[in-house]
Design an enzyme around this catalytic site. Sequence first.
Site, PDB file in Angstrom:
ATOM      1  N   SER A 155       3.681   5.184  -8.187  1.00 42.06           N
ATOM      2  CA  SER A 155       2.760   5.480  -7.453  1.00 42.06           C
ATOM      3  C   SER A 155       1.288   4.880  -7.586  1.00 42.06           C
ATOM      4  CB  SER A 155       2.489   6.881  -7.419  1.00 42.06           C
ATOM      5  OG  SER A 155       1.648   7.300  -6.336  1.00 42.06           O
ATOM      6  N   HIS A 156       0.452   5.529  -8.066  1.00 45.03           N
ATOM      7  CA  HIS A 156      -0.858   5.106  -8.463  1.00 45.03           C
ATOM      8  C   HIS A 156      -1.091   4.814  -9.693  1.00 45.03           C
ATOM      9  CE1 HIS A 156      -0.523   9.390  -8.794  1.00 45.03           C
ATOM     10  NE2 HIS A 156      -1.612   9.297  -9.490  1.00 45.03           N
ATOM     11  N   ASP A 158      -2.366   3.338  -2.298  1.00 44.43           N
ATOM     12  CA  ASP A 158      -2.055   3.060  -3.535  1.00 44.43           C
ATOM     13  C   ASP A 158      -0.884   2.135  -3.682  1.00 44.43           C
ATOM     14  OD1 ASP A 158      -0.131   4.622  -2.414  1.00 44.43           O
ATOM     15  OD2 ASP A 158       0.243   6.048  -3.941  1.00 44.43           O
ATOM     16  N   ASP A 183       2.683   2.556  -3.933  1.00 47.37           N
ATOM     17  CA  ASP A 183       3.686   2.718  -3.131  1.00 47.37           C
ATOM     18  C   ASP A 183       3.454   2.975  -1.562  1.00 47.37           C
ATOM     19  OD1 ASP A 183       3.040   5.322  -3.995  1.00 47.37           O
ATOM     20  OD2 ASP A 183       4.998   6.067  -3.569  1.00 47.37           O
ATOM     21  N   ASP A 226       1.840   5.638  -0.102  1.00 51.32           N
ATOM     22  CA  ASP A 226       1.744   7.002   0.311  1.00 51.32           C
ATOM     23  C   ASP A 226       0.096   7.709   0.289  1.00 51.32           C
ATOM     24  OD1 ASP A 226       1.821   7.257  -2.411  1.00 51.32           O
ATOM     25  OD2 ASP A 226       3.415   8.799  -2.388  1.00 51.32           O
ATOM     26  N   ARG A 227      -0.662   7.211  -0.231  1.00 51.64           N
ATOM     27  CA  ARG A 227      -1.748   7.830  -0.602  1.00 51.64           C
ATOM     28  C   ARG A 227      -3.002   6.701   0.064  1.00 51.64           C
ATOM     29  NH1 ARG A 227      -2.039  11.369  -6.024  1.00 51.64           N
ATOM     30  NH2 ARG A 227       0.168  10.983  -5.989  1.00 51.64           N
ATOM     31  N   LYS A 247       4.159  11.964   2.197  1.00 57.77           N
ATOM     32  CA  LYS A 247       2.649  11.586   2.758  1.00 57.77           C
ATOM     33  C   LYS A 247       2.676  10.131   3.036  1.00 57.77           C
ATOM     34  CE  LYS A 247       1.502  11.639  -2.318  1.00 57.77           C
ATOM     35  NZ  LYS A 247       2.423  12.460  -2.943  1.00 57.77           N
TER      36      LYS A 247
END
Length: 563
Positions: free
Chosen positions: A118-119, A289, A291, A293-294, A390
Amino acid sequence: IPLQVLTVPTAPYPDQRPGTNGLRKKVRVFQSRRNYLHNFIQSIFSSIDLRDRQGSTVVVGGDGRFFNRTAIEVIVQMAAANGVGRLIIGHHGIMSTPAISCVIRKYKAIGGIILTASHNPGGPDGDFGIKFNTANGGPAKEAVTNKIFQISRTIEEFAICPGLKVDLTTLGKQMFDLENKFKPFTVEIVDSVESYANLLRNIFDFAALKELLSGENHIKIRLDAMHGVVGPYVRRILCEELGCPANSAINCVPLEDFGGQHPDPNLTYAADLVDSMRDGQYDFGAAFDGDGDRNMILGKHGFFVTPPDSVAVIADNIFCIPYFQHTGVRGFARSMPTSAALDRVAKATKIELYETPTGWKFFGNLMDAGRLSLCGEESFGTGGDHIREKDGLWAVLVWLSILATRGQSVEDILKDHWLKYGRNYFTRYDYENVDIDAACEMMEDLEIMIADKSFVKQRFAVEDKIYQVEKADNFEYTDPVDICTGLFSLQGLRIMFSDGSRIIYRLSGTGSDGATVRIYIDSYEKEQVFEDTQVMLAPLATIALKISQLHHRTGRSGPSVIT
């Protein structure tokens, strides 16, 4: 000649418990520990009943970080050996997390393996992660991740087809004959963007968005993909289809190390975007981010929209989106640490509001039961029931749809919202890579302190402000869908004051090294809605640090990140 399937002896590792977002470790852990990757992948496949696994479809993709291609090669070989009939893989092995959720649902796959941290930072010295999503397209529930963990603790062997080599660069189907298999094993390399883009076309009014972004009176926007997976999606959808100039989108080439940056869309790590917005040449800005999703939303001059305010404004303007005009709105939800801004919209619109633990799987359960349409987390995550993750790009298109409908700036929309509902001032302090023993000890002592009956009614004074404790607990959640099995405790320590303010302490489960201690501060104001957030929350921040003794207990003089 049919490819050979081997059964390879192995030994278990004790540390493969998936966290909130899967198994995350430093890249060197996957590289240096013998069969570490193989063990976890076998544990995922073994957690699926053999009858369900045989001939099934599984989706695979990642954010393109270092070790992504190596992991995919192993997953392909092991999927074939474990009876999976078809793999659908993003072109070059890259696919955003929201797109994987979309593809799982579109092709009715039994699940998907997402390769992302992710982030978190990437590269040889960075992080790598593996997450399993189930047939609904969302993160596996705790019953599944617990099963994966238990298998990983006792694993003795794994199945693999080492001679199977797949070409990730060529779109289309590749067929492989395996020994003792009646049907060939199929790998389908798909366009990473198209299925997801088609879903968005059915949610939004693309004609109105195109007019907003490239019409006669178009706005100027700035989008930062932070060298994560979203770059190709931004270019294809926003630039090529909706007409944004190519230079509206920056850092759109996915890189294994994210350009040496931290792909986390907040004011600290997306500082370049914030700085580029300050002179007022752009009306709207957003960052994503690793991947996809954010998201972080900015207005002109870098006006920052907090994630809790973002989901509240979306809720209040939800019928700007054609999708919700057709489906209606079933419910709103937020994670417990997220400010109560959404609650006020829910109350005014008489729409059910759910407060859940952190983790998108809790939202997914409500969506599957038809109870939830829109949800958000303070950690820059917003989403709807179109998928079960998300969705950063979806959130940006929602905001652009609101701008197109209302004809106002981001800042004016927020200010109108605060005047209508009041304002929840909100901030989060992150203390990253803290010694895990010190962090756990501090949280244990805190829980003992707030559980004492004498803690309630205590008063804390800072300058001319006095806060009285009304309630304090360790948040528990009973899933309204699975009442019998759905009690989740130990989700975060809450101190709630008589004026509605809250202080929350949590240990985050998304890091790969040490512990991350998070302090959330939420305070509601009906009248003073245009003040500086950190000034307004300074008294509560002082109380939060005094109660926890965090700086003394962790050896830290201040937070790593403030959002």
